[in-house]
Design an enzyme around this catalytic site. Structure first.
Site, short mmCIF file in Angstrom:
data_model
loop_
_atom_site.label_atom_id
_atom_site.label_comp_id
_atom_site.label_asym_id
_atom_site.label_seq_id
_atom_site.Cartn_x
_atom_site.Cartn_y
_atom_site.Cartn_z
N LYS A 1 2.14 0.15 -1.68
CA LYS A 1 2.72 1.40 -1.16
C LYS A 1 2.16 2.63 -1.88
O LYS A 1 2.89 3.43 -2.46
CB LYS A 1 4.25 1.34 -1.23
CG LYS A 1 4.81 0.16 -0.42
CD LYS A 1 6.32 0.09 -0.41
CE LYS A 1 6.86 -1.05 0.42
NZ LYS A 1 6.64 -2.41 -0.14
P1 OMP Z 1 11.95 -10.77 1.38
O1 OMP Z 1 13.12 -9.93 1.74
O2 OMP Z 1 12.14 -11.57 0.15
O3 OMP Z 1 11.43 -11.56 2.55
O4 OMP Z 1 10.77 -9.74 0.96
C1 OMP Z 1 10.37 -8.66 1.76
C2 OMP Z 1 9.07 -8.08 1.28
O5 OMP Z 1 8.64 -7.08 2.20
C3 OMP Z 1 9.14 -7.39 -0.09
O6 OMP Z 1 7.87 -7.55 -0.72
C4 OMP Z 1 9.35 -5.94 0.26
O7 OMP Z 1 8.83 -5.06 -0.71
C5 OMP Z 1 8.55 -5.80 1.56
N1 OMP Z 1 9.03 -4.76 2.49
C6 OMP Z 1 10.34 -4.73 2.89
O8 OMP Z 1 11.15 -5.60 2.55
N2 OMP Z 1 10.76 -3.70 3.68
C7 OMP Z 1 9.93 -2.72 4.13
O9 OMP Z 1 10.37 -1.85 4.88
C8 OMP Z 1 8.60 -2.75 3.74
C9 OMP Z 1 8.13 -3.81 2.99
C10 OMP Z 1 6.67 -3.92 2.84
O10 OMP Z 1 6.00 -2.88 2.89
O11 OMP Z 1 6.13 -5.01 2.83
#
Ligand code: OMP
Length: 273
Positions: free
Chosen positions: A96
């Site tokens: 990011k």
């Molecule tokens: P889990 O919730 O464990 O599946 O992880 C979600 C992943 O996606 C993490 O690495 C977050 O940082 C990322 N993420 C989000 O959860 N929400 C967003 O809006 C954006 C991201 C991202 O940019 O990947």
């Protein structure tokens, strides 16, 4: 990697799954702590067991940077391991980033050239000059935050300005900075109510959709709204896959979770034909 190669892989594997390597030293099996590099050992086993079910790996850099130099080394070993053993798999540095132009250029060099990721997540709210340096790198993809999965998206992104949501203003402007071959957008799986609106603005761009699993997003609901002619989505799950078990069988448990998601994706794709 070129976008066409990702599309070919999606079709060959009947999968649009991205496994998130959000590797937290406090959550990995305790026996791995005796290894020289526990984070890399964990990732290597997860990659060995899940690669046939997924088309992408997303390395959330916070989990590595938080360990300083050692964490950067674990990250480099992980990306090299994927690139050397599974060059067809799309890699995402979830860092990011985004800053004034000359700084963005340095971030781009770090993640695209030095670390050799295929793509990088970018916070686009500093505007065009903060994003364009990333777009100058050939065969690399910039993934802009569109509408995020977290509750705080309501604080600013979902406020309105000039009659539309702020996140829509951002998408309308930023889509002109590049094209659907060098840009994707992040849209949270928890925000499916807005995907039709997003698709009407950017029908051709790929969407990276996190939020399935631990955050409660629904895969079927996502697919109903987000597919385009090229499928057009990568769906990420991190914790629900990589921490499916914290015992000796952790990699097999992760493979099972990835396999279940891939089977659901395959069924959705075949219904669509
Ligand atoms: P889990 O919730 O464990 O599946 O992880 C979600 C992943 O996606 C993490 O690495 C977050 O940082 C990322 N993420 C989000 O959860 N929400 C967003 O809006 C954006 C991201 C991202 O940019 O990947």
């Amino acid at each position: 990697m070129k976008l066409e190669d990702l599309i070919i892989q999606i079709k060959n594997k009947n999968s649009f799954l991205c496994v998130g390597l959000d590797t937290d030293i406090d959550k990995i099996p305790k026996f791995l702590l005796n290894e020289d590099d526990p984070i890399f050992s964990f990732n290597k086993s997860i990659i060995d067991h899940t690669n046939k079910y997924c088309v992408a790996y997303k390395i959330n850099t916070a989990f590595y940077e938080s360990h300083g130099v050692n964490g950067w080394e674990s990250m480099k070993k992980t990306i090299d391991y994927i690139n050397d053993n599974h060059p067809e798999i799309f890699t995402i540095a979830d860092a990011k980033r985004g800053d004034i132009g000359n700084t963005s250029k340095m971030y781009a060099q770090s993640f695209f050239t030095e670390m050799n990721f295929d793509s990088l997540t970018i916070n686009p709210y500093m505007g065009s000059d903060s994003v364009k340096p990333f777009l100058e790198f050939k065969n690399k993809i910039s993934i802009l935050l569109g509408l995020t999965s977290n509750i705080g998206a309501e604080d600013i992104q979902l406020k309105t300005s000039n009659g539309d949501f702020i996140f829509m203003e951002m998408i309308k402007s930023s889509k002109l900075w590049g094209n659907h071959n060098n840009m994707m957008y992040v849209v949270g799986a928890t925000k499916t109510d807005f995907i039709n609106k997003i698709r009407s603005e950017i029908p051709d761009h790929f969407l990276l959709i996190p939020g399935i699993g631990a955050q409660g997003g629904d895969l079927i609901e996502v697919c109903k709204h987000a597919f385009n002619d090229n499928i057009g989505i990568i769906v990420n799950s991190s914790r629900s896959i990589i921490y499916a078990s914290t015992d000796d069988d952790f990699a097999i448990a992760a493979a099972n979770q990835a396999m279940i998601l891939q089977a659901q994706m395959s069924a959705i794709l075949s219904e669509r034909k």
